[in-house]
Every structure is written in structure tokens, then in C-alpha cells.
Design a protein around this motif. Structure first.
Motif, PDB file in Angstrom:
ATOM      1  N   LEU A   1       0.830  -1.200   0.000  1.00 30.90           N
ATOM      2  CA  LEU A   1       0.000   0.000   0.000  1.00 30.90           C
ATOM      3  C   LEU A   1       0.865   1.251   0.000  1.00 30.90           C
ATOM      4  CD1 LEU A   1       0.043   1.281   3.105  1.00 30.90           C
ATOM      5  CD2 LEU A   1      -1.532  -0.571   3.542  1.00 30.90           C
ATOM      6  N   ILE A   2       0.259   2.339  -0.403  1.00 31.24           N
ATOM      7  CA  ILE A   2       0.893   3.656  -0.403  1.00 31.24           C
ATOM      8  C   ILE A   2       0.069   4.556   0.495  1.00 31.24           C
ATOM      9  CG2 ILE A   2       1.543   5.660  -1.776  1.00 31.24           C
ATOM     10  CD1 ILE A   2       1.785   3.780  -4.184  1.00 31.24           C
ATOM     11  N   ILE A   3       0.739   5.242   1.413  1.00 29.04           N
ATOM     12  CA  ILE A   3       0.055   6.136   2.347  1.00 29.04           C
ATOM     13  C   ILE A   3       0.441   7.574   2.019  1.00 29.04           C
ATOM     14  CG2 ILE A   3      -0.317   6.716   4.777  1.00 29.04           C
ATOM     15  CD1 ILE A   3       0.750   3.862   5.410  1.00 29.04           C
ATOM     16  N   ASP A   4      -0.551   8.393   1.764  1.00 24.33           N
ATOM     17  CA  ASP A   4      -0.345   9.824   1.541  1.00 24.33           C
ATOM     18  C   ASP A   4      -0.356  10.508   2.903  1.00 24.33           C
ATOM     19  OD1 ASP A   4      -0.245  12.406   0.694  1.00 24.33           O
ATOM     20  OD2 ASP A   4      -2.287  12.456  -0.100  1.00 24.33           O
ATOM     21  N   THR A   5       0.837  10.788   3.445  1.00 28.69           N
ATOM     22  CA  THR A   5       0.930  11.284   4.817  1.00 28.69           C
ATOM     23  C   THR A   5       0.744  12.789   4.927  1.00 28.69           C
ATOM     24  OG1 THR A   5       3.321  11.601   4.677  1.00 28.69           O
ATOM     25  CG2 THR A   5       2.540   9.431   5.359  1.00 28.69           C
ATOM     26  N   GLN A   6       1.029  13.540   3.847  1.00 27.88           N
ATOM     27  CA  GLN A   6       0.872  15.003   3.844  1.00 27.88           C
ATOM     28  C   GLN A   6       1.583  15.648   5.032  1.00 27.88           C
ATOM     29  OE1 GLN A   6      -3.306  15.906   3.490  1.00 27.88           O
ATOM     30  NE2 GLN A   6      -3.586  14.460   1.817  1.00 27.88           N
ATOM     31  N   GLN A   7       2.744  15.097   5.367  1.00 28.53           N
ATOM     32  CA  GLN A   7       3.577  15.597   6.460  1.00 28.53           C
ATOM     33  C   GLN A   7       2.825  15.633   7.793  1.00 28.53           C
ATOM     34  OE1 GLN A   7       5.463  19.301   5.338  1.00 28.53           O
ATOM     35  NE2 GLN A   7       6.474  18.378   3.572  1.00 28.53           N
ATOM     36  N   GLN A   8       1.895  14.710   7.945  1.00 28.18           N
ATOM     37  CA  GLN A   8       1.136  14.605   9.192  1.00 28.18           C
ATOM     38  C   GLN A   8       1.728  13.581  10.152  1.00 28.18           C
ATOM     39  OE1 GLN A   8      -2.630  13.752   6.922  1.00 28.18           O
ATOM     40  NE2 GLN A   8      -3.514  15.008   8.545  1.00 28.18           N
ATOM     41  N   VAL A   9       2.500  12.623   9.616  1.00 24.83           N
ATOM     42  CA  VAL A   9       2.982  11.503  10.429  1.00 24.83           C
ATOM     43  C   VAL A   9       4.362  11.822  10.996  1.00 24.83           C
ATOM     44  CG1 VAL A   9       3.629   9.064  10.415  1.00 24.83           C
ATOM     45  CG2 VAL A   9       1.649   9.846   9.095  1.00 24.83           C
ATOM     46  N   GLY A  10       4.463  11.771  12.321  1.00 18.02           N
ATOM     47  CA  GLY A  10       5.755  12.026  12.953  1.00 18.02           C
ATOM     48  C   GLY A  10       6.594  10.783  13.103  1.00 18.02           C
TER      49      GLY A  10
ATOM     50  N   SER B   1      -7.467  13.588  13.634  1.00 15.55           N
ATOM     51  CA  SER B   1      -8.871  13.584  14.029  1.00 15.55           C
ATOM     52  C   SER B   1      -9.588  12.630  13.084  1.00 15.55           C
ATOM     53  CB  SER B   1      -9.485  14.985  13.940  1.00 15.55           C
ATOM     54  OG  SER B   1      -9.569  15.407  12.590  1.00 15.55           O
ATOM     55  N   SER B   2     -10.824  12.343  13.375  1.00 15.82           N
ATOM     56  CA  SER B   2     -11.568  11.399  12.549  1.00 15.82           C
ATOM     57  C   SER B   2     -11.725  11.889  11.119  1.00 15.82           C
ATOM     58  CB  SER B   2     -12.938  11.126  13.165  1.00 15.82           C
ATOM     59  OG  SER B   2     -13.645  12.337  13.338  1.00 15.82           O
ATOM     60  N   SER B   3     -11.614  13.199  10.911  1.00 17.64           N
ATOM     61  CA  SER B   3     -11.744  13.752   9.560  1.00 17.64           C
ATOM     62  C   SER B   3     -10.423  14.227   8.983  1.00 17.64           C
ATOM     63  CB  SER B   3     -12.749  14.911   9.576  1.00 17.64           C
ATOM     64  OG  SER B   3     -12.294  15.943  10.449  1.00 17.64           O
ATOM     65  N   ASN B   4      -9.345  14.026   9.738  1.00 16.60           N
ATOM     66  CA  ASN B   4      -8.045  14.512   9.294  1.00 16.60           C
ATOM     67  C   ASN B   4      -6.992  13.469   9.628  1.00 16.60           C
ATOM     68  OD1 ASN B   4      -5.921  16.185   8.414  1.00 16.60           O
ATOM     69  ND2 ASN B   4      -5.656  17.039  10.471  1.00 16.60           N
ATOM     70  N   VAL B   5      -6.885  12.453   8.780  1.00 15.44           N
ATOM     71  CA  VAL B   5      -5.925  11.375   8.976  1.00 15.44           C
ATOM     72  C   VAL B   5      -5.224  11.108   7.649  1.00 15.44           C
ATOM     73  CG1 VAL B   5      -7.196  10.265  10.850  1.00 15.44           C
ATOM     74  CG2 VAL B   5      -7.699   9.639   8.486  1.00 15.44           C
ATOM     75  N   PRO B   6      -4.072  10.415   7.692  1.00 13.70           N
ATOM     76  CA  PRO B   6      -3.411  10.064   6.436  1.00 13.70           C
ATOM     77  C   PRO B   6      -4.327   9.234   5.551  1.00 13.70           C
ATOM     78  CG  PRO B   6      -1.960   9.681   8.307  1.00 13.70           C
ATOM     79  CD  PRO B   6      -3.313   9.973   8.868  1.00 13.70           C
ATOM     80  N   SER B   7      -4.160   9.379   4.242  1.00 17.13           N
ATOM     81  CA  SER B   7      -4.989   8.655   3.287  1.00 17.13           C
ATOM     82  C   SER B   7      -4.217   7.498   2.677  1.00 17.13           C
ATOM     83  CB  SER B   7      -5.449   9.587   2.158  1.00 17.13           C
ATOM     84  OG  SER B   7      -6.251  10.630   2.670  1.00 17.13           O
ATOM     85  N   ILE B   8      -4.858   6.355   2.604  1.00 13.35           N
ATOM     86  CA  ILE B   8      -4.288   5.226   1.881  1.00 13.35           C
ATOM     87  C   ILE B   8      -4.782   5.350   0.446  1.00 13.35           C
ATOM     88  CG2 ILE B   8      -4.227   2.717   1.691  1.00 13.35           C
ATOM     89  CD1 ILE B   8      -4.673   2.617   4.712  1.00 13.35           C
ATOM     90  N   VAL B   9      -3.875   5.712  -0.430  1.00 17.66           N
ATOM     91  CA  VAL B   9      -4.295   6.061  -1.786  1.00 17.66           C
ATOM     92  C   VAL B   9      -4.245   4.889  -2.753  1.00 17.66           C
ATOM     93  CG1 VAL B   9      -3.655   8.468  -1.506  1.00 17.66           C
ATOM     94  CG2 VAL B   9      -1.962   6.858  -2.367  1.00 17.66           C
ATOM     95  N   ARG B  10      -3.542   3.825  -2.398  1.00 16.56           N
ATOM     96  CA  ARG B  10      -3.522   2.673  -3.288  1.00 16.56           C
ATOM     97  C   ARG B  10      -3.183   1.423  -2.505  1.00 16.56           C
ATOM     98  NH1 ARG B  10       0.837   1.984  -8.011  1.00 16.56           N
ATOM     99  NH2 ARG B  10       1.970   1.000  -6.304  1.00 16.56           N
ATOM    100  N   ILE B  11      -3.816   0.339  -2.849  1.00 15.49           N
ATOM    101  CA  ILE B  11      -3.497  -0.933  -2.234  1.00 15.49           C
ATOM    102  C   ILE B  11      -3.542  -2.018  -3.300  1.00 15.49           C
ATOM    103  CG2 ILE B  11      -5.897  -1.419  -1.576  1.00 15.49           C
ATOM    104  CD1 ILE B  11      -4.727  -2.719   0.978  1.00 15.49           C
ATOM    105  N   GLN B  12      -2.666  -2.991  -3.178  1.00 18.28           N
ATOM    106  CA  GLN B  12      -2.648  -4.110  -4.120  1.00 18.28           C
ATOM    107  C   GLN B  12      -2.717  -5.422  -3.350  1.00 18.28           C
ATOM    108  OE1 GLN B  12       1.029  -3.436  -6.152  1.00 18.28           O
ATOM    109  NE2 GLN B  12       0.143  -1.961  -7.581  1.00 18.28           N
TER     110      GLN B  12
END
Length: 619
Positions: A158-167, A608-619
């Protein structure tokens, strides 16, 4: 439903099924249900209303993966789990009172679907179509404030779009399969800022490079006890039942005891011992006899006796009653004598032997008493340190006596659980309920250093087995309460899966031991890195309540080759990810090994429940 058989619709709701009164006595009506709205079904039947009970049933399927039927989906009605889907995706609730309820379908890795239903008449209801729930694979994970969690089965990328949110990222590779075969699984984690673990190979099998060896003395006693128990039970003798008339109702100043020698011949030694502790307090629960060849100061013997008296009732409260009483006497005999020890560091601090619960005419080496043995070894080196250790050991062995009493005639408790309970008895006896006994710090240190080498449910009898058993049982008690420990000792469940089934049944909020196992591993990692949450439920789920693991050294993996035993877990920790926009994760190989990803927010921020990293692709 009115008396003409029409389904009345109060409001619209999102879901993918229709709740109807039993299929034989109502018309099935079509109803289009849209996502994003709220619906209350009013079911109004002919005849009396406003009382009685209802049940609901149906099938749950995965909307994301070829509509497969889902096992382990919790059906929550009014805040209580009423049913869990089986391997066919089917559920049926027990009866519950009529009324208005929020019905939720909950499974890790899936979005929780909820809606409100008004049952105003009794009956058995079923969904006329399947219920579909969407995997969080596409665009989401599990938000457990303040962390963001995603569970991966093997052979997934999978690919996670973290948008510089993940420490920081914690990845836990784990396996609850206890078979001994070897296998290979590759875990690859990379980021767009060059931080990653690109070739982590997880080898599921027993490891030879940690020089583990069983405590041969401990195993000899276990084998001997087991063999004698089976022999005597097959001959019709019952523990705790004696025809002897010599019962120790009068306290003797000197007695002769049999002591196990821990040798290959299962031999015993006669020990003459003098009474050194017999309190006048009517609440005293022990007599302490000291080997006449051992010189132990009265001060230390008295302190040991007072300590045992002080925690006796507490241990009984949390672990179970003494249902056996071989001598019709309400006190536990404690013998202080030198037990086996070697120059290489092996020694026995104390033991309980069940043969003492049989009469002498059935087993000649029985002392026919509720009895514990504690060593005098190391007393001469440091009497104060010896006393501290032996107070704790007395509680440990007392729990073994209670466990034997509680399990008499039932499925025997697996050693790893029994030993884990005894270490919790050490905590409760010395530090009080909800406390931690510093004598057990070495268990924590050993587990954190060598965790990946131990199969939790496979007992070899070395220090790592004790360490893993303590860490799991301490987590279970912290999450569900120490008052649940007695339920493990007294569980009236006899099956090959008694051990894990009992935990799941007592917990009540997990659908499998696998789920509890990975939650425990998550708590180990999150407690160490300083996870904090204001939610008391999540705090118990993901943190120890009595331990502070950040005070210990925990060498989580950050690169290279990872080895782990079957039925264990290992931890990968990637900090300093604040500038990353993307994390790629892959796991492939043995299907038994899974991966849990825990993402923590950058310092000073939060998900928050509306502001989390997005999983943009999974195989």
C-alpha cells in the motif's frame, strides 16, 4: 408495519439491507437506502405492542473484496455486543427488549456502520438482503485518538499519503500460529525522505542463536507432579480428601517434612524443621517451619509470616478460594529450607507440589498439608534482599496452590497462564491491587530485550517464558481489571482452545485471541514511545496502567534482518518522519504473519476522525 402489512418509514438512513419481521409472515417490500442519511425503521405489528423481546439475524459481506462473507463482525445493539458473525458471515442475536436502538456493525479494518431502529413489537427479524460494509483499505484506517492504525494481511502493498502529518511509524509483525515450521516473510517500508526499512525478513520459527535452555529442575517437578496426579486419580484417590486421623489440628513445635530433590530419580529428603512463626492473631493464615540446619534470624522469619498473613485474603479475593483441604486445618504450612541451586546461576526460589494434597497412604512422600516450599539459598549473601524476594515468591507459589485447587477436576491451566497469574499475585501481594512489584522489573527488561525469540503459548521454562507471560498477563489485567483474574482460574470451560477462548470470553470486546494478541503488542510499543490519550477506553487498550515502559531500554528494529519465533511479534520503529509525504509498505510471504501499522502525528499536532493520512492505493 401496520395491520395491512406495510412497512412504515420514519426517516431515511444509510445501510444496505432491510429489516423485516420473520420471512413467513410478512411481505418483503423494496426500500432504497441511501448513504449519508439517518433512518429509523418502525415495525408495528398486529396485536399487542410495547413489550416483549426481539432478535435480529442476517449476513455481513465485504463490499471491497468480491463481496466475501465476513467473519468476526461485531453486532452492537445499544452499546453492547450482542453477536459476532461466523465464518459464513451469519449472525443471530439473543433476545433483547423491544425499544429504540442504535445498531452498529464493527470490525477492525472496516468502517463502522450504524443506524437506529425502533422495535415496538416482539418477534424474530432478519435482514432481507445482505449487509455490506466497506474495508478501510480504500482511503482510511482505524482512528484511535491520537494514533492512526492499519492492519495488513500478508501479500499486501500500500501507499500512504501522509501530507507531512505523520511524525513516526511503528510496524508490528506478528504471528499467533504456534507450529514449529520455518517460513520467510519480507517486510518493506520506505519513504520519500529516505527513511525506511527495506529488507526486513521475518523468519517464523524457533531460533537457535539465542542460547535458550529449559530450567531442568522446574521441568522435573512438573513432570513428576503430573505423573503422580494421573496415577493417583486413575486409582480413585481425590486431592484434598484424606482418611488419615493424624490431621494437623494441633500445632507441633517440630515436624518432619519430605522435600523434593529435583534429581533424575525423583528422590526426596526428610527435613526436620522447627516452628518459628505461629502468630496469636486469629486472622493468621500460615505456620512457618525452618530447617533445623538453616540459621535464619527470627526477625526475618516473623516479617515473612506477617507479610503472608497480610496478603492472604487479598490473593484469595483476586485468584480464587482454596477448595481443597487435605488436613482440615485453615493454615498454610511454609517450609524454609535450602532448595536446589547450581554455580551456573540456576536455582529454585520456591515451589508448590500437588502431591501434598493426597493422603500419605496413597502417596508416601506426601506431607498431607496445604504447603509451600521457600529456599534459604542467598540468605547469607544479603538477608534483606533475600527477604524481599522470598515474600514475593511466597505469593507466587500460593497462587499455584489456589490454581490447583480451582482447576481440580477441570481442564488444567497451561503453564504460561498459570505462571503469568502467579507473577500478578506477586504484584498484588507486594504493591497492592493496581500496583507493580519492583521484583518483577527484570521480567520487563528481559522481554523488551528478547521479545521476538519467545512463543507466548509454548513453555520452555526459561526466563524469557516468564517474561512474556508476565507482560501479557499484566496487560490483560490492566485492560480488563484484576477482578477478572479469578475468572481464569475458575472458568468452567473444557476444550482444546480453553486457554485462548477463556481470554476472549472474559474480555467481551474482542472476537478472537489474535485481536487481543496484537492489541497487547500495540500497547507494548505505544507505552514505550509515550502515547497519550484522553480516552479512558483507548488508554486501557493501548497503554499499561501499572507499568511505564519508557523507563526501560527497548531496542526496536530500525533496519536490517529481523528474526522472530512463531507465536510472537517484533517491532519496527521509524521516527523523524515529519517531512515525509509518502510511505510505501509491503508485506509478502507466509500468510500466517501479519503486519500492524501505527502512525503517530507530528509533535504538537494531532489526527482527528476527519483529518488522517490517506491510503491512496493498495494491491
Amino acid at each position: 408495519m401496520d395491520k395491512y402489512g406495510n412497512l412504515k418509514r420514519m426517516n431515511q438512513v444509510w445501510n444496505a439491507g432491510i429489516l423485516l419481521k420473520g420471512p413467513m409472515d410478512v411481505k418483503k417490500l423494496s426500500l432504497v437506502i441511501f448513504l449519508g442519511f439517518c433512518l429509523i425503521f418502525a415495525l408495528i405489528g398486529c396485536g399487542d405492542s410495547g413489550g416483549g423481546t426481539v432478535t435480529i439475524s442476517g449476513y455481513v459481506r465485504d463490499f471491497s473484496y468480491s463481496y466475501t462473507y465476513l467473519e468476526g463482525v461485531k453486532v452492537d445493539i445499544g452499546g453492547k455486543v450482542q453477536a459476532i458473525t461466523n465464518s459464513s458471515g451469519y449472525f443471530q442475536t439473543p433476545e433483547f427488549p423491544t425499544g429504540t436502538y442504535t445498531v452498529s456493525f464493527v470490525k477492525n479494518g472496516y468502517r463502522t456502520y450504524s443506524f437506529s431502529v425502533f422495535f415496538d413489537q416482539p418477534g424474530d427479524f432478519q435482514f432481507s438482503t445482505n449487509i455490506y460494509i466497506s474495508s478501510t483499505t480504500y482511503g482510511s484506517g482505524i482512528f484511535e485518538s491520537p494514533s492512526f492504525i492499519r492492519d495488513l494481511n500478508n501479500n499486501t502493498q500500500l501507499i500512504i499519503d501522509t501530507q507531512q502529518q505523520v511524525g513516526s511509524l511503528i510496524a508490528i509483525a506478528y504471528d499467533t500460529n504456534t507450529s514449529q515450521n520455518y517460513s520467510l516473510t519480507n517486510v518493506n517500508i520506505s519513504t520519500d525522505i529516505g527513511i525506511g526499512l527495506s529488507t526486513a525478513a521475518v523468519n517464523g520459527g524457533k531460533l537457535a542463536d539465542l542460547n535458550r535452555s529449559s530450567n531442568i529442575y522446574e521441568q522435573r517437578l512438573r513432570d513428576f507432579d503430573r505423573r503422580i496426579n494421573q496415577q493417583l486419580l486413575s486409582q480413585g484417590y481425590m486431592p484434598g480428601v484424606s482418611r488419615d486421623t493424624f490431621g494437623a489440628k494441633s500445632v507441633e513445635p517440630q515436624l518432619t517434612f519430605f522435600k523434593y530433590n529435583f534429581d533424575e530419580n525423583d528422590s526426596f529428603t526428610r527435613v526436620t524443621a522447627n516452628l518459628r512463626y505461629n502468630s496469636d492473631n486469629i486472622n493468621s493464615k500460615c505456620l512457618i517451619y525452618v530447617d533445623e540446619n538453616q540459621n535464619i534470624d527470627d526477625t526475618y522469619v516473623t516479617q515473612l509470616g506477617q507479610a503472608f498473613d497480610s496478603y492472604y485474603n487479598t490473593i484469595i479475593t483476586y485468584f480464587g478460594d482454596l477448595a481443597v483441604d487435605i488436613d482440615s486445618f485453615d493454615k498454610v504450612y511454609i517450609l524454609l529450607s535450602e532448595l536446589v541451586h547450581e554455580d551456573n546461576g540456576y536455582y529454585i526460589l520456591g515451589y508448590f507440589s500437588s502431591i501434598n494434597e493426597f493422603p500419605k497412604y496413597a502417596q508416601p512422600y506426601s506431607n498431607a498439608k496445604e504447603m509451600l516450599y521457600l529456599t534459604t539459598y542467598l540468605y547469607g549473601d544479603d538477608p534483606s534482599a533475600w527477604l524481599s524476594s522470598i515474600k514475593s515468591t511466597a505469593a507466587h507459589e500460593f497462587q499455584h496452590l489456589i490454581n490447583y485447587s480451582c482447576r481440580n477436576g477441570k481442564e488444567k491451566t497451561p503453564t504460561w497462564i498459570n505462571e503469568g497469574l502467579s507473577m500478578l499475585a506477586e504484584d498484588i501481594a507486594i504493591a497492592g491491587p493496581g500496583g507493580h512489584n519492583p521484583e518483577l522489573d527484570s521480567r520487563i527488561e528481559f522481554y523488551l530485550k528478547y521479545h521476538e525469540y519467545d512463543t507466548l503459548q509454548d513453555w520452555q521454562g526459561d526466563g524469557l517464558d516468564y517474561a512474556s507471560a508476565y507482560m501479557f498477563m499484566r496487560y490483560f489485567a490492566d485492560r480488563y481489571g484484576e477482578d477478572k483474574l479469578k475468572s481464569i482460574n475458575t472458568a468452567n470451560v473444557i476444550s482444546t482452545n480453553y486457554y485462548t477462548d477463556a481470554f476472549v470470553n472474559i474480555a467481551g470486546d474482542v472476537s478472537s485471541f489474535d485481536e487481543l494478541f496484537v492489541d497487547w503488542l500495540s500497547a507494548v510499543a505505544l507505552d514505550y514511545v509515550g502515547y497519550q490519550t484522553s480516552d479512558p477506553v483507548l488508554s486501557k487498550k493501548y497503554l499499561y496502567q501499572t507499568l511505564n515502559l519508557s523507563a526501560f531500554e527497548f531496542p526496536m528494529e530500525t533496519s536490517g534482518y529481523i528474526d522472530m519465533a512463531r507465536g510472537s511479534g517484533t517491532f519496527i520503529y521509524l521516527p523523524n518522519l515529519a517531512s515525509a509525504n509518502r510511505i510505501d509498505v509491503g508485506i509478502n510471504g507466509d500468510s500466517q504473519i501479519k503486519l500492524r501499522l501505527i502512525m503517530l502525528p507530528v509533535a504538537g499536532a494531532s489526527f482527528s476522525s476527519s483529518n488522517v493520512p490517506s491510503i491512496v492505493r493498495i494491491q
